[in-house]
Design an enzyme around this catalytic site. Sequence first.
Site: not given
Length: 337
Positions: A133, A199, A288, A317-318
């Site tokens: 990232s 968030r 992603d 993405h995680d």
Amino acid sequence: MKVYHHNERFTLECGRVLPQLDIAYHTFGTLSEQKDNVIWVCHALTANSDVADWWPHTVEKGRFLDPERYFIICANIIGSHYGSTGPLSVNPAMGIKYHNTFPPISVRDVVNAHRLLAAHLGITRVKALIGSSIGGFQALEWLIADPDFAEKAVLIATSAKATPWVIAFNESQRMAIKCDPTFGRKSDDAGACGMRCARSIALLSYRGAPAYNATQAEVDEPNKVSDFRASSYQRYQGDKLVARFNAYSYYRLTELIDSHNVGRGRGGVERALASIKASVAVVAITSDILYPVSELETIYRNIPNASMHLISSEFGHDGFLIEHEKLNEIISKYLSI
């Protein structure tokens, strides 16, 4: 955690100056006599220098960050909340914390700061730079700024330049933070409610529909009309970040992401990537949506000595945090070549 104190002025890319600089860092393992077993890890957005804390099953025997084989270094990025100079640090020129007056920072500023730490530690070359990232932003920037620093590099779920898609997510988060009436106050917890909402926005980009649909479905209550798992998950994750991070840091770090462009002042992205001397493994995650496979393919195609690897995952993405088994297989093999 250790802290390197750089008691000299540090000029930022924006032109402003930090009177001094603290860089928090962790090390794992033992440095070899020849100093040839160093792996430098660059961390992601709200992570810290303790890699073993935020990257599960990596700093372990038999893994790609095996402390019995390698000397692993990870430094906290400036502007962050975990020990390096940032918004909650005291501005020595004023005698009070920076809070919202902390200046804008860039990936280049972060790398220049960490190069000071490397010099302090006597590290002139590493076996590998590894970053996921925005950690990948840093690794790329370092590979270009100092082409002889790394023998190898691993770039995971990252990009060479922030796209409008990524910038739009970040602007939405900043809009949420600025809607909090406490943001701007000289207080450590200013903007907390806004960051909680920010968030929630960010999580959508980290996971995407397949991951949410797989993990947050109402399996046992098909007729439910309120209090959904997905809703409580968003609130829970927002509360978790508020408990451990600072809104002023978060705001500045989203701006850091937006300004990322390895081609700035270097004749463009392709020319900058072509200057990299290290062997590079590029790792993309199939689902992603933040840094899709195409972004990683751009990096792969333009670095002279690069290999491309795909991780099939539904976690978006995680996936770089969750798919540690698949990552370990790719990176361990690459480092052993």
